[in-house]
Design an enzyme around this catalytic site. Structure first.
Site, PDB file in Angstrom:
ATOM      1  N   ALA A  38     -51.401 -89.384  94.333  1.00 54.67           N
ATOM      2  CA  ALA A  38     -49.943 -89.355  94.180  1.00 54.67           C
ATOM      3  C   ALA A  38     -49.341 -88.306  95.105  1.00 54.67           C
ATOM      4  CB  ALA A  38     -49.565 -89.042  92.733  1.00 54.67           C
ATOM      5  N   CYS A  39     -48.150 -88.621  95.622  1.00 56.38           N
ATOM      6  CA  CYS A  39     -47.392 -87.652  96.410  1.00 56.38           C
ATOM      7  C   CYS A  39     -45.919 -87.857  96.126  1.00 56.38           C
ATOM      8  CB  CYS A  39     -47.696 -87.778  97.905  1.00 56.38           C
ATOM      9  SG  CYS A  39     -47.119 -89.291  98.678  1.00 56.38           S
ATOM     10  N   ASP A  40     -45.088 -87.169  96.871  1.00 52.31           N
ATOM     11  CA  ASP A  40     -43.656 -87.174  96.609  1.00 52.31           C
ATOM     12  C   ASP A  40     -43.057 -88.574  96.649  1.00 52.31           C
ATOM     13  OD1 ASP A  40     -41.268 -85.847  96.047  1.00 52.31           O
ATOM     14  OD2 ASP A  40     -40.697 -85.789  98.152  1.00 52.31           O
ATOM     15  N   SER A  52     -50.345 -89.550 100.231  1.00 50.71           N
ATOM     16  CA  SER A  52     -51.159 -90.164  99.174  1.00 50.71           C
ATOM     17  C   SER A  52     -51.803 -91.461  99.667  1.00 50.71           C
ATOM     18  CB  SER A  52     -50.309 -90.437  97.926  1.00 50.71           C
ATOM     19  OG  SER A  52     -49.296 -91.379  98.203  1.00 50.71           O
ATOM     20  N   ILE A  63     -45.345 -89.869  92.354  1.00 49.30           N
ATOM     21  CA  ILE A  63     -45.829 -89.207  91.144  1.00 49.30           C
ATOM     22  C   ILE A  63     -45.317 -89.871  89.872  1.00 49.30           C
ATOM     23  CG2 ILE A  63     -45.680 -87.068  89.806  1.00 49.30           C
ATOM     24  CD1 ILE A  63     -45.991 -85.518  92.330  1.00 49.30           C
TER      25      ILE A  63
END
Length: 485
Positions: free
Chosen positions: A400-402, A408, A434
């Site tokens: 997960a990332c922004d 991600s 996320i």
């Protein structure tokens, strides 16, 4: 899983202010990101057909105004409303946005990013209020008239009250930024931009301030420097080049790969861990960013739309006629300055050849930059260690990332290939933003600066905090752990 955005409640464990700001930035990003294609289409339209464009055409140039004034804000409001209240929220947000659009003299991007989620929130809570209270057979009439009536009042409110307030606030921000430009101090924005990027707060600045201002300026003069002040790939390139030549053993091995992905792929998150590894190098990217902005100013250069991702290819594709020299020099100067300053810092602070263990110790020291997240990070690391002692079935790993589309995605792809190479099958590895990570994920992998934000929604999940998406030791540990199961 629903795309609904949910702010953390008071029971969220030790979530920092920075994590909440990151979440807000992520929310703004996910309103903008699905509509980037429309913004680029408008940018191309502007670059080609306005009087100062490549192919001036008075007839086709008539498309520029309505597109920026109506289509783009409505898309933002629709997306924001849908993120909060589903399809009904999307309709409600669009109704509210049109009131502001008609009543304003400027493109209502900021207003759309407020009224869209607000409309979604209103209809969502209204539907909850009437849940299980509608008589059978009356569902359709209640659903349709509820949006109609509530939308009517929101339309009037946005036209008469909210719109004028947003327009006044936007004008205030514009005057402040333009005053900074007039004094020649615009490069000082790098003092805010670069540290914010390293702490994953860049989306709040980009999507919340620079993009709306940039689009307004582009509609007037055909280009905007605001699109370049935080997205220049030069500072990150210079820093990674410095690590390539003067870093320790591990960074010299990983930095070249990060350069390719950062500069050509536009994923700036790749250079953030290198700054955190030696925090003093933030001075290098600040100097690079400031010199790049100064160069853009000197040559009166700008872009026609926001480069997303921030790749050199996106920069060149969105450069209008007359700005190529300034844009290329701005990126080049930023790279050279960042490289020189970072190289000097690396040389002056280097005491001995660091091995992998010493590198990890250096990374640990950088955690002091974000002390509010240290306990959460240690807790997540402890959870990973405890889990490693016991065998269990792991079926789904989520990176997960922004925004769920950059670092991600790269991390998930890389780790998936490692699993295939190791002959490990039956484990699903995917990437998400996320807030969209499936609840049935067995393991969630995030950058250490996003742990607090992940904890808001997934406190009962195992979260692995990593420093680098290329060759991170914790990903190697996870791979070894999976081999034993």
């Amino acid at each position: 899983m629903s795309n609904e955005f949910t702010m953390p409640d008071s029971s969220a464990p030790k979530s920092s202010v920075r994590a909440k700001i990151q979440a807000m930035g992520g929310f703004l990003t996910n309103m903008v990101l699905p509509n980037i294609g429309a913004f680029i289409a408008w940018g191309i339209l502007t670059a080609l057909f306005i009087p100062t464009g490549w192919m001036p055409n008075e007839y086709l140039a008539k498309l520029v105004g309505p597109t920026i004034n109506f289509l783009l804000p409505l898309l933002l409001a629709y997306t924001g409303g849908r993120m909060v209240g589903g399809q009904r929220g999307a309709v409600m947000g669009s109704i509210g946005a049109i009131g502001m659009i008609i009543g304003a003299d400027i493109p209502m991007f900021l207003g759309a990013m407020i009224i869209g989620p607000l409309g979604g929130w209103i209809i969502k809570h209204f539907d909850k209020l009437l849940e299980n209270r509608i008589r059978a057979g009356f569902e359709m009439i209640v659903n349709n008239f509820s949006i109609g009536i509530l939308g009517f009042f929101l339309l009037l409110l946005s036209y008469t009250v909210i719109g004028p307030i947003i327009e006044a606030a936007n004008e205030g921000v514009t005057i402040a930024i333009e005053a900074l430009v007039a004094t020649g101090f615009l490069p000082l924005l790098s003092l805010i931009n670069e540290p914010a990027k390293v702490l994953f707060l860049n989306n709040v600045i980009d999507q919340g301030i620079y993009y709306p201002l940039g689009l307004q300026q582009t509609a007037e003069v055909g280009k905007s420097i605001y699109f370049t002040v935080a997205s220049n790939p030069g500072p990150g390139l210079g820093l990674l080049l410095a690590y390539t030549f003067f870093g320790n053993t591990v960074s010299r091995r990983t930095a070249p790969g990060a350069i390719i992905i950062h500069f050509f792929g536009g994923i700036h998150e790749l250079y953030f861990p290198y700054v955190l590894m030696k925090p003093l190098t933030i001075l290098g990217v600040i100097a690079g960013g400031a010199s790049g902005i100064a160069t853009f100013q000197l040559f009166d250069a700008g872009l026609v739309a926001g480069p997303s991702p921030g790749s050199i290819f996106a920069y060149l594709a969105l450069t209008p006629k007359g700005s190529f020299v300034g844009i290329i020099l701005g990126v080049l100067v930023a790279t050279v300055v960042s490289f020189l300053v970072t190289s000097l810092i690396l040389k002056l602070t280097k005491t001995k050849e660091e091995d992998g263990e010493a590198l990890n110790e250096s990374i640990e020291k950088s955690k002091n930059m974000k002390s509010e997240g240290k306990q959460v990070l240690n807790a997540s690391n402890g959870a990973a260690s405890d889990e490693a002692d016991a065998k269990e079935d792991i079926d789904k790993i989520s990176f997960a990332c922004d925004a769920g589309a950059g670092s991600s995605a790269m991390g998930a792809t890389t780790f998936r290939k490692k699993l295939q190479k190791a002959g490990i099958e039956g484990i699903e590895v995917k990437h998400y933003r996320i807030e969209d990570v499936p609840q049935d994920s067995d393991i969630i992998v995030v950058h250490k600066n996003l742990v607090d934000r992940a904890k808001m929604s997934y406190d009962n999940h195992e979260i692995i905090a990593i420093e680098n998406y290329i060759g991170d030791p914790k990903l190697d540990e996870l791979l070894e752990r999976l081999k034993t199961e």
